[in-house]
Design a protein around this motif. Structure first.
Motif, mmCIF file in Angstrom:
data_model
loop_
_atom_site.group_PDB
_atom_site.id
_atom_site.type_symbol
_atom_site.label_atom_id
_atom_site.label_comp_id
_atom_site.label_asym_id
_atom_site.label_seq_id
_atom_site.Cartn_x
_atom_site.Cartn_y
_atom_site.Cartn_z
ATOM 1 N N ALA A 234 0.828 -1.206 0.000
ATOM 2 C CA ALA A 234 0.000 0.000 0.000
ATOM 3 C C ALA A 234 0.864 1.257 0.000
ATOM 4 N N LEU A 235 1.951 1.242 0.766
ATOM 5 C CA LEU A 235 2.849 2.397 0.803
ATOM 6 C C LEU A 235 3.515 2.627 -0.549
ATOM 7 N N LEU A 236 3.910 1.544 -1.209
ATOM 8 C CA LEU A 236 4.524 1.676 -2.530
ATOM 9 C C LEU A 236 3.549 2.262 -3.542
ATOM 10 N N GLU A 237 2.324 1.775 -3.553
ATOM 11 C CA GLU A 237 1.332 2.282 -4.506
ATOM 12 C C GLU A 237 1.010 3.752 -4.233
ATOM 13 N N TRP A 238 0.912 4.129 -2.961
ATOM 14 C CA TRP A 238 0.662 5.535 -2.628
ATOM 15 C C TRP A 238 1.836 6.411 -3.063
ATOM 16 N N SER A 239 3.075 5.953 -2.826
ATOM 17 C CA SER A 239 4.258 6.733 -3.214
ATOM 18 C C SER A 239 4.314 6.939 -4.720
#
Length: 205
Positions: free
Chosen positions: A113-118
């Motif tokens: 989720a953090l990667l997709e948001w970044s």
């Protein structure tokens, strides 16, 4: 008149009865049918109990062996992320535990989720050379994926001055060693991902 099984035909002994003319014979046949049913049920239960017992013991033994021998220790997790500007798909693989401990070696959904948001926020396309500090990097889903996206964006834009690097951290030696191994396997260590306090060798279990 129907028999105890609900019909005038005994399915177990395959005999028809003449209820009106042979009441005694019918009573004897019903008794014989019931006794056969009881014997059949006892025989069936006699096989069922050992099978259930052996199956339960086998499952318990497998769980105990897996707990102490750690048979299902590691797995390879494949990830892919789409670069928003170009639409190109970046794929990479990480080594992760099948189950804790330690929790830092698990491929948690939060890293994805953090990667997709970044990526959606464009953090992989800085205006100048930048360093990102990630607290609790785990197996490196966000750290490795973000740097791979940044390297792809830099190559596409021919702007080496906008290089992005990630300083990755975690709490235990096994997690840090695995994190460094994942960064190295994806060509980002050295260069791209720096793992703080990563042990030089795999820690003893």
């Amino acid at each position: 008149e129907p028999w105890h099984c609900g019909t005038a035909y005994c399915r177990l002994c395959h005999r028809r009865s003449r209820v009106a003319s042979l009441p005694a014979a019918v009573g004897n046949a019903v008794g014989e049918c019931r006794s056969r049913q009881i014997r059949a049920m006892a025989a069936k239960r006699g096989w069922t109990a050992p099978i259930v017992y052996l199956g339960s013991m086998s499952a318990f033994a497998a769980l105990v062996a897996d707990e102490y021998l750690d048979l299902r220790r590691w797995k390879a997790v494949a990830h892919s992320i789409r670069e928003p500007a170009s639409g190109d798909v970046i794929s990479f693989s990480l080594r992760a535990r099948t189950r804790p401990p330690p929790i830092g070696c698990m491929d948690w959904p939060a890293g994805r989720a953090l990667l997709e948001w970044s990526a959606a926020e464009g953090l992989h396309r800085p205006h100048s050379a930048s360093t990102v500090l990630e607290i609790g990097s785990g197996v490196g889903t966000a750290a490795v994926g973000l740097v791979l996206l940044a390297n792809h964006a830099v190559g596409a834009s021919a702007r080496p001055e906008a290089q992005l690097s990630v300083v990755a951290t975690d709490v235990c030696d096994e997690s840090l060693f695995n994190l460094a191994a994942n960064a190295r396997a994806n060509g980002l260590l050295p260069g791209g991902v720096e793992v703080l306090d990563a042990p030089p060798a795999a820690p003893s279990p």
